[in-house]
Write a protein that holds these residues in place. Structure first.
Motif, PDB file in Angstrom:
ATOM      1  N   SER A   1       0.816  -1.220   0.000  1.00  0.00           N
ATOM      2  CA  SER A   1       0.000   0.000   0.000  1.00  0.00           C
ATOM      3  C   SER A   1       0.845   1.263   0.000  1.00  0.00           C
ATOM      4  CB  SER A   1      -0.940  -0.006   1.213  1.00  0.00           C
ATOM      5  OG  SER A   1      -0.208   0.168   2.428  1.00  0.00           O
ATOM      6  N   VAL A   2       2.046   1.181   0.556  1.00  0.00           N
ATOM      7  CA  VAL A   2       2.924   2.356   0.585  1.00  0.00           C
ATOM      8  C   VAL A   2       3.309   2.775  -0.831  1.00  0.00           C
ATOM      9  CG1 VAL A   2       5.154   3.232   1.386  1.00  0.00           C
ATOM     10  CG2 VAL A   2       3.805   1.732   2.863  1.00  0.00           C
ATOM     11  N   PHE A   3       3.419   1.791  -1.737  1.00  0.00           N
ATOM     12  CA  PHE A   3       3.868   2.081  -3.097  1.00  0.00           C
ATOM     13  C   PHE A   3       2.728   2.422  -4.037  1.00  0.00           C
ATOM     14  CE2 PHE A   3       7.021  -0.739  -1.175  1.00  0.00           C
ATOM     15  CZ  PHE A   3       8.189  -0.030  -1.401  1.00  0.00           C
ATOM     16  N   THR A   4       1.483   2.373  -3.550  1.00  0.00           N
ATOM     17  CA  THR A   4       0.361   2.683  -4.432  1.00  0.00           C
ATOM     18  C   THR A   4       0.295   4.159  -4.798  1.00  0.00           C
ATOM     19  OG1 THR A   4      -1.100   2.907  -2.498  1.00  0.00           O
ATOM     20  CG2 THR A   4      -1.045   0.759  -3.606  1.00  0.00           C
ATOM     21  N   MET A   5       1.036   4.986  -4.080  1.00  0.00           N
ATOM     22  CA  MET A   5       1.079   6.400  -4.464  1.00  0.00           C
ATOM     23  C   MET A   5       1.794   6.575  -5.795  1.00  0.00           C
ATOM     24  SD  MET A   5       1.824   8.393  -0.865  1.00  0.00           S
ATOM     25  CE  MET A   5       3.271   7.400  -0.473  1.00  0.00           C
ATOM     26  N   CYS A   6       2.673   5.625  -6.136  1.00  0.00           N
ATOM     27  CA  CYS A   6       3.451   5.744  -7.363  1.00  0.00           C
ATOM     28  C   CYS A   6       3.005   4.736  -8.423  1.00  0.00           C
ATOM     29  CB  CYS A   6       4.933   5.544  -7.044  1.00  0.00           C
ATOM     30  SG  CYS A   6       6.048   5.880  -8.429  1.00  0.00           S
ATOM     31  N   VAL A   7       2.612   3.559  -7.980  1.00  0.00           N
ATOM     32  CA  VAL A   7       2.206   2.498  -8.911  1.00  0.00           C
ATOM     33  C   VAL A   7       0.776   2.085  -8.565  1.00  0.00           C
ATOM     34  CG1 VAL A   7       2.702   0.195  -9.789  1.00  0.00           C
ATOM     35  CG2 VAL A   7       4.586   1.683  -9.081  1.00  0.00           C
ATOM     36  N   GLN A   8      -0.136   2.292  -9.496  1.00  0.00           N
ATOM     37  CA  GLN A   8      -1.542   1.985  -9.241  1.00  0.00           C
ATOM     38  C   GLN A   8      -2.018   0.690  -9.901  1.00  0.00           C
ATOM     39  OE1 GLN A   8      -0.812   5.446 -10.240  1.00  0.00           O
ATOM     40  NE2 GLN A   8      -0.540   5.665  -8.032  1.00  0.00           N
ATOM     41  N   SER A   9      -1.212   0.122 -10.794  1.00  0.00           N
ATOM     42  CA  SER A   9      -1.636  -1.108 -11.465  1.00  0.00           C
ATOM     43  C   SER A   9      -0.418  -1.950 -11.834  1.00  0.00           C
ATOM     44  CB  SER A   9      -2.451  -0.788 -12.723  1.00  0.00           C
ATOM     45  OG  SER A   9      -1.662  -0.089 -13.666  1.00  0.00           O
ATOM     46  N   ILE A  10      -0.635  -3.255 -11.881  1.00  0.00           N
ATOM     47  CA  ILE A  10       0.368  -4.212 -12.324  1.00  0.00           C
ATOM     48  C   ILE A  10      -0.306  -5.181 -13.284  1.00  0.00           C
ATOM     49  CG2 ILE A  10       1.920  -6.080 -11.640  1.00  0.00           C
ATOM     50  CD1 ILE A  10       2.389  -4.712  -9.033  1.00  0.00           C
ATOM     51  N   MET A  11       0.259  -5.310 -14.488  1.00  0.00           N
ATOM     52  CA  MET A  11      -0.310  -6.188 -15.511  1.00  0.00           C
ATOM     53  C   MET A  11      -1.785  -5.859 -15.752  1.00  0.00           C
ATOM     54  SD  MET A  11       1.491  -9.803 -14.391  1.00  0.00           S
ATOM     55  CE  MET A  11       0.762 -10.674 -15.790  1.00  0.00           C
ATOM     56  N   LYS A  12      -2.079  -4.562 -15.814  1.00  0.00           N
ATOM     57  CA  LYS A  12      -3.416  -4.036 -16.080  1.00  0.00           C
ATOM     58  C   LYS A  12      -4.428  -4.368 -14.985  1.00  0.00           C
ATOM     59  CE  LYS A  12      -2.842  -4.076 -21.101  1.00  0.00           C
ATOM     60  NZ  LYS A  12      -3.405  -4.513 -22.410  1.00  0.00           N
ATOM     61  N   LYS A  13      -3.945  -4.784 -13.828  1.00  0.00           N
ATOM     62  CA  LYS A  13      -4.796  -5.045 -12.679  1.00  0.00           C
ATOM     63  C   LYS A  13      -4.592  -3.951 -11.641  1.00  0.00           C
ATOM     64  CE  LYS A  13      -6.357  -9.081 -14.129  1.00  0.00           C
ATOM     65  NZ  LYS A  13      -7.782  -9.312 -14.445  1.00  0.00           N
ATOM     66  N   SER A  14      -5.683  -3.390 -11.142  1.00  0.00           N
ATOM     67  CA  SER A  14      -5.580  -2.341 -10.130  1.00  0.00           C
ATOM     68  C   SER A  14      -5.016  -2.907  -8.835  1.00  0.00           C
ATOM     69  CB  SER A  14      -6.961  -1.734  -9.873  1.00  0.00           C
ATOM     70  OG  SER A  14      -6.945  -0.925  -8.714  1.00  0.00           O
ATOM     71  N   ILE A  15      -3.976  -2.281  -8.322  1.00  0.00           N
ATOM     72  CA  ILE A  15      -3.383  -2.734  -7.057  1.00  0.00           C
ATOM     73  C   ILE A  15      -4.390  -2.574  -5.921  1.00  0.00           C
ATOM     74  CG2 ILE A  15      -1.612  -2.200  -5.329  1.00  0.00           C
ATOM     75  CD1 ILE A  15       0.337  -1.681  -7.500  1.00  0.00           C
ATOM     76  N   PHE A  16      -5.176  -1.519  -5.967  1.00  0.00           N
ATOM     77  CA  PHE A  16      -6.172  -1.297  -4.916  1.00  0.00           C
ATOM     78  C   PHE A  16      -7.185  -2.450  -4.871  1.00  0.00           C
ATOM     79  CE2 PHE A  16      -4.773   3.042  -5.960  1.00  0.00           C
ATOM     80  CZ  PHE A  16      -4.407   3.479  -4.697  1.00  0.00           C
ATOM     81  N   ASN A  17      -7.663  -2.853  -6.044  1.00  0.00           N
ATOM     82  CA  ASN A  17      -8.637  -3.940  -6.081  1.00  0.00           C
ATOM     83  C   ASN A  17      -8.025  -5.264  -5.640  1.00  0.00           C
ATOM     84  OD1 ASN A  17     -10.589  -2.182  -7.007  1.00  0.00           O
ATOM     85  ND2 ASN A  17     -10.305  -2.703  -9.161  1.00  0.00           N
ATOM     86  N   VAL A  18      -6.787  -5.531  -6.081  1.00  0.00           N
ATOM     87  CA  VAL A  18      -6.112  -6.768  -5.678  1.00  0.00           C
ATOM     88  C   VAL A  18      -5.872  -6.774  -4.174  1.00  0.00           C
ATOM     89  CG1 VAL A  18      -3.981  -8.113  -5.882  1.00  0.00           C
ATOM     90  CG2 VAL A  18      -5.033  -7.130  -7.927  1.00  0.00           C
ATOM     91  N   CYS A  19      -5.399  -5.650  -3.636  1.00  0.00           N
ATOM     92  CA  CYS A  19      -5.146  -5.559  -2.194  1.00  0.00           C
ATOM     93  C   CYS A  19      -6.442  -5.682  -1.399  1.00  0.00           C
ATOM     94  CB  CYS A  19      -4.451  -4.241  -1.862  1.00  0.00           C
ATOM     95  SG  CYS A  19      -2.707  -4.185  -2.354  1.00  0.00           S
ATOM     96  N   GLY A  20      -7.519  -5.074  -1.912  1.00  0.00           N
ATOM     97  CA  GLY A  20      -8.809  -5.195  -1.239  1.00  0.00           C
ATOM     98  C   GLY A  20      -9.280  -6.637  -1.185  1.00  0.00           C
TER      99      GLY A  20
ATOM    100  N   VAL B   1     -13.308  -2.904   1.790  1.00  0.00           N
ATOM    101  CA  VAL B   1     -14.346  -2.118   1.112  1.00  0.00           C
ATOM    102  C   VAL B   1     -13.799  -0.753   0.691  1.00  0.00           C
ATOM    103  CG1 VAL B   1     -16.593  -0.997   1.400  1.00  0.00           C
ATOM    104  CG2 VAL B   1     -16.212  -3.297   2.324  1.00  0.00           C
ATOM    105  N   PHE B   2     -12.993  -0.161   1.557  1.00  0.00           N
ATOM    106  CA  PHE B   2     -12.482   1.190   1.298  1.00  0.00           C
ATOM    107  C   PHE B   2     -11.467   1.198   0.166  1.00  0.00           C
ATOM    108  CE2 PHE B   2     -10.624   5.324   2.541  1.00  0.00           C
ATOM    109  CZ  PHE B   2     -11.808   6.031   2.699  1.00  0.00           C
ATOM    110  N   SER B   3     -10.858   0.052  -0.131  1.00  0.00           N
ATOM    111  CA  SER B   3      -9.884   0.001  -1.225  1.00  0.00           C
ATOM    112  C   SER B   3     -10.547   0.367  -2.556  1.00  0.00           C
ATOM    113  CB  SER B   3      -9.260  -1.402  -1.317  1.00  0.00           C
ATOM    114  OG  SER B   3     -10.245  -2.364  -1.683  1.00  0.00           O
ATOM    115  N   ALA B   4     -11.822   0.017  -2.707  1.00  0.00           N
ATOM    116  CA  ALA B   4     -12.545   0.380  -3.931  1.00  0.00           C
ATOM    117  C   ALA B   4     -12.676   1.894  -4.045  1.00  0.00           C
ATOM    118  CB  ALA B   4     -13.921  -0.282  -3.940  1.00  0.00           C
ATOM    119  N   GLN B   5     -12.918   2.580  -2.911  1.00  0.00           N
ATOM    120  CA  GLN B   5     -13.004   4.039  -2.927  1.00  0.00           C
ATOM    121  C   GLN B   5     -11.656   4.667  -3.265  1.00  0.00           C
ATOM    122  OE1 GLN B   5     -15.860   5.802  -2.593  1.00  0.00           O
ATOM    123  NE2 GLN B   5     -16.847   3.789  -2.618  1.00  0.00           N
ATOM    124  N   ALA B   6     -10.577   4.051  -2.771  1.00  0.00           N
ATOM    125  CA  ALA B   6      -9.237   4.552  -3.089  1.00  0.00           C
ATOM    126  C   ALA B   6      -8.954   4.404  -4.573  1.00  0.00           C
ATOM    127  CB  ALA B   6      -8.197   3.793  -2.268  1.00  0.00           C
TER     128      ALA B   6
END
Length: 225
Positions: A115-134, A197-202
């Motif tokens: 989550s610390v790196f989501t400020m710089c990288v929001q997706s990996i292999m076209k998958k949202s990091i927020f959704n994967v982490c959620g 749940v909040f990861s979707a809002q992020a």
């Protein structure tokens, strides 16, 4: 090029993810899951009366007991693991609890690091990091629930009976009361699902039209409320 994207919702999710991981880890390592009755040494106290003796506490693999006076230390209680190996954990239910909690905590710590790196990288292999982490946080929450459900089933083990009296049995703590570590683990589990749940809002906040406009303007640091 790295675009640093900071929004209130993504930062709140990151902070909550870190707090939840640490809370669950500290609770797991604590001996304050069950609090037994205080046992006095006997003998009188002076003047203002004897001080209340410390309460022995018992965790999944650790315990705190009164200092028997053998070790030359000033503390009234001695804390440490009572189980030197996994097989020495007092109950098979507690062994299962330890496994489920350890897996859940490992996932939470991994998500907290990512989550610390989501400020710089929001997706990996076209998958949202927020959704994967959620999704991972939801899975971790299920492991934590299983561990917390199985834990009280071990209250009838010989170790727990020694602390909680002969009336202790599965899901009945006898003379013991529940300690802060147990409630912290429950609270952390609830927050885990809130984070999921909040990861979707992020994700929504960091992929909004406003963010895309800032990126198209060539800005590398994007801060939005």
């Amino acid at each position: 090029m790295c675009h640093v994207i900071v929004t209130c919702r993504s930062m709140l999710w990151t902070l909550l993810s870190i707090v939840v991981a640490f809370a669950e880890l500290i609770a797991f390592m604590s001996a304050d899951w069950l609090i037994g009755k205080a046992k006095s040494r006997g003998g009188g106290g002076g003047g203002a009366g004897p001080a209340e003796p410390p309460h022995p506490t018992l965790g999944i693999y650790a315990r705190c007991i009164r200092n028997p006076g053998v070790q030359q230390v000033q503390r009234e209680t001695l804390c440490g693991p009572y189980a030197e190996s996994f097989g020495e954990i007092a109950s098979g239910f507690w062994q299962a609890t330890a496994i489920f909690l350890a897996v859940g905590i490992f996932i939470l710590c991994t998500v907290a690091l990512v989550s610390v790196f989501t400020m710089c990288v929001q997706s990996i292999m076209k998958k949202s990091i927020f959704n994967v982490c959620g999704l991972l946080q939801g899975i971790a929450g299920l492991f934590l629930i299983l561990g917390l459900i199985l834990y009280p089933a071990g209250w009838g083990c010989q170790k727990a009976v020694g602390y909680c009296g002969p009336y202790a049995s599965a899901y009945k703590p006898g003379d013991c009361s529940l300690g802060w570590a147990f409630y912290t683990a429950i609270g952390g589990t609830v927050l885990t699902f809130i984070c999921a749940v909040f990861s979707a809002q992020a994700e929504i906040a960091t992929s909004s039209d406003k963010v895309q406009e800032e990126i198209e303007e060539g800005k590398n640091l994007i801060c939005l409320l």
